[in-house]
Design a protein around this motif. Structure first.
Motif, PDB file in Angstrom:
ATOM      1  N   TYR A 203       0.838  -1.196   0.000  1.00 24.89           N
ATOM      2  CA  TYR A 203       0.000   0.000   0.000  1.00 24.89           C
ATOM      3  C   TYR A 203       0.874   1.248   0.000  1.00 24.89           C
ATOM      4  CZ  TYR A 203       0.913   0.111   5.086  1.00 24.89           C
ATOM      5  OH  TYR A 203       1.517   0.143   6.310  1.00 24.89           O
ATOM      6  N   VAL A 204       0.324   2.303  -0.585  1.00 28.27           N
ATOM      7  CA  VAL A 204       0.921   3.646  -0.525  1.00 28.27           C
ATOM      8  C   VAL A 204      -0.236   4.605  -0.285  1.00 28.27           C
ATOM      9  CG1 VAL A 204       2.410   5.348  -1.618  1.00 28.27           C
ATOM     10  CG2 VAL A 204       2.598   2.936  -2.276  1.00 28.27           C
ATOM     11  N   LEU A 205      -0.232   5.249   0.880  1.00 25.47           N
ATOM     12  CA  LEU A 205      -1.340   6.099   1.288  1.00 25.47           C
ATOM     13  C   LEU A 205      -0.821   7.479   1.675  1.00 25.47           C
ATOM     14  CD1 LEU A 205      -2.976   3.427   3.612  1.00 25.47           C
ATOM     15  CD2 LEU A 205      -3.649   3.946   1.263  1.00 25.47           C
ATOM     16  N   ARG A 206      -1.555   8.478   1.277  1.00 29.42           N
ATOM     17  CA  ARG A 206      -1.183   9.828   1.691  1.00 29.42           C
ATOM     18  C   ARG A 206      -1.535  10.020   3.165  1.00 29.42           C
ATOM     19  NH1 ARG A 206      -2.211  15.351  -1.812  1.00 29.42           N
ATOM     20  NH2 ARG A 206      -1.074  16.763  -0.422  1.00 29.42           N
ATOM     21  N   THR A 207      -0.816  10.870   3.836  1.00 31.60           N
ATOM     22  CA  THR A 207      -1.082  11.135   5.244  1.00 31.60           C
ATOM     23  C   THR A 207      -0.829  12.607   5.542  1.00 31.60           C
ATOM     24  OG1 THR A 207      -0.673  10.303   7.484  1.00 31.60           O
ATOM     25  CG2 THR A 207       1.255  10.553   6.047  1.00 31.60           C
ATOM     26  N   GLY A 208      -1.030  12.996   6.802  1.00 25.14           N
ATOM     27  CA  GLY A 208      -0.954  14.402   7.160  1.00 25.14           C
ATOM     28  C   GLY A 208       0.404  14.838   7.668  1.00 25.14           C
ATOM     29  N   LYS A 261       2.716  22.734  -4.892  1.00 24.31           N
ATOM     30  CA  LYS A 261       3.046  23.893  -4.067  1.00 24.31           C
ATOM     31  C   LYS A 261       3.638  23.494  -2.722  1.00 24.31           C
ATOM     32  CE  LYS A 261      -0.521  26.897  -6.080  1.00 24.31           C
ATOM     33  NZ  LYS A 261      -1.729  27.723  -5.799  1.00 24.31           N
ATOM     34  N   GLU A 262       3.376  22.263  -2.289  1.00 26.46           N
ATOM     35  CA  GLU A 262       3.871  21.811  -1.004  1.00 26.46           C
ATOM     36  C   GLU A 262       4.144  20.312  -1.060  1.00 26.46           C
ATOM     37  OE1 GLU A 262       0.775  22.905   1.638  1.00 26.46           O
ATOM     38  OE2 GLU A 262      -0.586  21.329   0.990  1.00 26.46           O
ATOM     39  N   PRO A 263       4.887  19.797  -0.089  1.00 31.23           N
ATOM     40  CA  PRO A 263       5.221  18.364  -0.121  1.00 31.23           C
ATOM     41  C   PRO A 263       4.001  17.477   0.083  1.00 31.23           C
ATOM     42  CG  PRO A 263       6.709  19.582   1.336  1.00 31.23           C
ATOM     43  CD  PRO A 263       5.581  20.508   0.996  1.00 31.23           C
ATOM     44  N   VAL A 264       4.115  16.252  -0.427  1.00 36.80           N
ATOM     45  CA  VAL A 264       3.136  15.196  -0.208  1.00 36.80           C
ATOM     46  C   VAL A 264       3.755  14.212   0.773  1.00 36.80           C
ATOM     47  CG1 VAL A 264       1.926  13.257  -1.277  1.00 36.80           C
ATOM     48  CG2 VAL A 264       2.076  15.446  -2.481  1.00 36.80           C
ATOM     49  N   HIS A 265       2.996  13.807   1.780  1.00 35.14           N
ATOM     50  CA  HIS A 265       3.483  12.882   2.797  1.00 35.14           C
ATOM     51  C   HIS A 265       2.816  11.526   2.600  1.00 35.14           C
ATOM     52  CE1 HIS A 265       5.200  16.430   4.648  1.00 35.14           C
ATOM     53  NE2 HIS A 265       3.995  16.988   4.669  1.00 35.14           N
ATOM     54  N   LEU A 266       3.620  10.473   2.558  1.00 40.24           N
ATOM     55  CA  LEU A 266       3.131   9.137   2.268  1.00 40.24           C
ATOM     56  C   LEU A 266       3.540   8.163   3.356  1.00 40.24           C
ATOM     57  CD1 LEU A 266       4.165   8.948  -1.514  1.00 40.24           C
ATOM     58  CD2 LEU A 266       1.933   9.636  -0.600  1.00 40.24           C
ATOM     59  N   VAL A 267       2.700   7.149   3.562  1.00 41.32           N
ATOM     60  CA  VAL A 267       3.040   6.011   4.420  1.00 41.32           C
ATOM     61  C   VAL A 267       2.870   4.755   3.568  1.00 41.32           C
ATOM     62  CG1 VAL A 267       0.678   5.953   5.362  1.00 41.32           C
ATOM     63  CG2 VAL A 267       2.529   4.757   6.543  1.00 41.32           C
ATOM     64  N   THR A 268       3.834   3.844   3.625  1.00 38.59           N
ATOM     65  CA  THR A 268       3.806   2.661   2.782  1.00 38.59           C
ATOM     66  C   THR A 268       4.507   1.502   3.465  1.00 38.59           C
ATOM     67  OG1 THR A 268       4.474   1.771   0.613  1.00 38.59           O
ATOM     68  CG2 THR A 268       5.919   3.405   1.596  1.00 38.59           C
ATOM     69  N   ASN A 269       4.174   0.301   3.029  1.00 32.36           N
ATOM     70  CA  ASN A 269       4.909  -0.883   3.467  1.00 32.36           C
ATOM     71  C   ASN A 269       5.824  -1.405   2.368  1.00 32.36           C
ATOM     72  OD1 ASN A 269       2.968  -1.870   1.730  1.00 32.36           O
ATOM     73  ND2 ASN A 269       2.297  -3.541   3.061  1.00 32.36           N
ATOM     74  N   MET A 270       5.971  -0.639   1.283  1.00 27.65           N
ATOM     75  CA  MET A 270       6.927  -0.985   0.242  1.00 27.65           C
ATOM     76  C   MET A 270       8.328  -0.665   0.734  1.00 27.65           C
ATOM     77  SD  MET A 270       4.844   0.340  -3.170  1.00 27.65           S
ATOM     78  CE  MET A 270       5.691  -0.717  -4.343  1.00 27.65           C
ATOM     79  N   SER A 271       9.315  -1.332   0.165  1.00 28.90           N
ATOM     80  CA  SER A 271      10.692  -1.154   0.631  1.00 28.90           C
ATOM     81  C   SER A 271      11.427  -0.060  -0.121  1.00 28.90           C
ATOM     82  CB  SER A 271      11.466  -2.473   0.503  1.00 28.90           C
ATOM     83  OG  SER A 271      11.459  -2.930  -0.845  1.00 28.90           O
ATOM     84  N   ASP A 278       6.289   6.106  -7.548  1.00 30.50           N
ATOM     85  CA  ASP A 278       5.795   5.765  -8.883  1.00 30.50           C
ATOM     86  C   ASP A 278       4.398   5.167  -8.804  1.00 30.50           C
ATOM     87  OD1 ASP A 278       6.310   5.400 -11.811  1.00 30.50           O
ATOM     88  OD2 ASP A 278       6.050   3.294 -11.266  1.00 30.50           O
ATOM     89  N   ALA A 279       4.174   4.327  -7.793  1.00 24.70           N
ATOM     90  CA  ALA A 279       2.841   3.739  -7.620  1.00 24.70           C
ATOM     91  C   ALA A 279       1.813   4.809  -7.273  1.00 24.70           C
ATOM     92  CB  ALA A 279       2.888   2.662  -6.538  1.00 24.70           C
ATOM     93  N   TYR A 280       2.177   5.728  -6.391  1.00 24.86           N
ATOM     94  CA  TYR A 280       1.207   6.720  -5.930  1.00 24.86           C
ATOM     95  C   TYR A 280       0.740   7.631  -7.063  1.00 24.86           C
ATOM     96  CZ  TYR A 280      -1.192  10.071  -2.985  1.00 24.86           C
ATOM     97  OH  TYR A 280      -2.161  10.868  -2.426  1.00 24.86           O
ATOM     98  N   ARG A 281       1.575   7.831  -8.055  1.00 25.10           N
ATOM     99  CA  ARG A 281       1.155   8.646  -9.204  1.00 25.10           C
ATOM    100  C   ARG A 281      -0.125   8.096  -9.841  1.00 25.10           C
ATOM    101  NH1 ARG A 281       6.912   8.768 -10.202  1.00 25.10           N
ATOM    102  NH2 ARG A 281       7.726  10.914 -10.129  1.00 25.10           N
ATOM    103  N   LYS A 282      -0.317   6.794  -9.759  1.00 32.48           N
ATOM    104  CA  LYS A 282      -1.494   6.172 -10.378  1.00 32.48           C
ATOM    105  C   LYS A 282      -2.774   6.468  -9.610  1.00 32.48           C
ATOM    106  CE  LYS A 282       1.083   2.299 -12.435  1.00 32.48           C
ATOM    107  NZ  LYS A 282       2.420   2.833 -12.214  1.00 32.48           N
ATOM    108  N   ARG A 283      -2.664   6.938  -8.381  1.00 32.53           N
ATOM    109  CA  ARG A 283      -3.868   7.205  -7.592  1.00 32.53           C
ATOM    110  C   ARG A 283      -4.777   8.210  -8.271  1.00 32.53           C
ATOM    111  NH1 ARG A 283      -6.912  10.161  -4.635  1.00 32.53           N
ATOM    112  NH2 ARG A 283      -5.808  12.068  -5.184  1.00 32.53           N
TER     113      ARG A 283
END
Length: 377
Positions: A203-208, A261-271, A278-283
């Motif tokens: 999973y790749v999920l955006r977070t705060g 305009k600002e950073p994107v914060h992600l949480v993932t279990n990918m290594s 690259d995966a998150y771009r598909k969201r």
């Protein structure tokens, strides 16, 4: 000698019959009785949604044939067809398990030789309702797999509904498939991460930015990490613990794309940070699906329906209509039809717009209409 197009009602009948036959072919046993009648009405809804470019029942009724074969009573007036559609949408016997799940399972089976990128998101649908939906990425589009419709105007769904929907999707996924779940900041709950991680999904999920991380005994937030990067840069924190609950270890990523305009914060279990980004771009491809279902296509937001159950059943028809049109768009590209219906030097149209144009061309030319509810692979 040039041929003249057939009368409108004959072309409508031809389109309807092609859809009806394709729907029934998905079932091992020939549908009989009520199920056959329900499938006939579903075929009429798909025919009308595509033909009218909308989900408003009176408009759909104007496009569907006046007389439907195979056991249905003649509907000589559009008003009669509207009443029949209303009865179908109100009928609790019409459920996704029977009338949509077989198509979703076949879709995933046809795509599972490659990683399945699943996207979860919510959107306004109907009058005063929202849908929480999971779809699978196909080319530059997302094809819907499952949804929940609830009475709410805006805002986030509770995590309990996230979990409920994801559990339904897991039942559809072939056991051998590699799955990557993508979602925005609404879907970063620890329970959801733990659930899909237990299934060996990635999973790749955006977070705060305010989310607390713990790494090597040091506690900080994503915002603290963002203070140390510039546009175009990306920083990861490997084996971090997520939130004060200490869930993990996870890979925390702060990614400042040059076009943001600002950073994107992600949480993932990918290594890998690179693979996760690259995966998150598909969201974002689910946004094109919602646009196709609404302002650029079927106008679901103007259906005037306000009951969640009826909207959920309407989504069965709209989703299958979308499967078909995307299939036609891919068919146009693979068979070279895009050079005939669009341009010879390049293609500026989406698969959705190509599919609609190809259908119009086939109907105007009195050619056989291919109907399928699975993608070309």
């Amino acid at each position: 000698m040039p041929t003249h197009p057939k009368p409108r009602h004959e072309r409508q009948q031809k389109r309807y019959c092609a859809i009806r036959d394709a729907l029934k072919s998905m079932f091992r046993i020939e549908p009989q009785g009520n199920m056959a009648r329900h499938l006939n009405t579903l075929a009429a809804l798909i025919c009308g949604i595509v033909g009218s470019g909308g989900a408003n029942l009176p408009r759909i009724a104007q496009i569907t044939p006046a007389v439907l074969p195979s056991g249905l009573c003649p509907d000589s007036k559009p008003e009669s067809r509207v009443k029949r559609f209303h009865r179908w949408l109100k009928n609790d016997a019409i459920d996704c398990e029977t009338y949509f799940v077989p198509f979703a399972q076949a879709l995933l089976q046809s795509l599972c030789h490659l990683p399945l990128y699943l996207v979860i998101d919510g959107s306004v649908v109907g009058r005063g309702c929202m849908t929480l939906m999971v779809g699978v990425v196909y080319k530059k589009r997302v094809l819907p797999l499952a949804w929940i419709v609830a009475k709410r105007k805006k805002g986030h769904f509770p995590e309990e509904l996230h979990l409920e929907l994801i559990r339904e999707v897991e039942k559809l996924v072939p056991p051998q498939a590699r799955v990557i779940l993508l979602g925005d900041g609404e879907f970063d709950g620890v329970d959801l991460q733990s659930l899909v991680n237990g299934w060996k999904w990635e999973y790749v999920l955006r977070t705060g930015a305010n989310i607390i991380l713990n790494w090597d005994g040091e506690q900080f937030t994503y915002r603290d990490v963002a203070d140390h990067i510039q546009p175009g840069e990306c920083i990861d924190v490997l084996d971090a613990l997520f939130t004060q609950e200490g869930y993990g270890p996870i890979l925390a990523i702060t990614w400042w794309r040059k076009d943001c305009k600002e950073p994107v914060h992600l949480v993932t279990n990918m290594s890998s940070m690179e693979q996760a980004c690259d995966a998150y771009r598909k969201r974002f491809r689910i946004e094109t699906f919602f646009s196709d279902q609404k302002s650029r296509g079927f106008h679901l937001h103007k259906s005037h329906l306000s009951d969640p159950g009826r909207l959920s059943r309407l989504l069965i028809a709209a989703s299958l209509a979308y499967f078909w049109i995307i299939y036609l768009g891919a068919f146009a590209v693979s068979e070279g039809w895009h050079r005939i219906i669009h341009r010879t030097d390049r293609c500026d149209l989406s698969l959705f717009q190509l599919g609609l144009r190809l259908l119009e061309h086939f109907m105007d030319s009195d050619m056989p209409i291919p109907v399928a509810f699975h993608p070309l692979v």
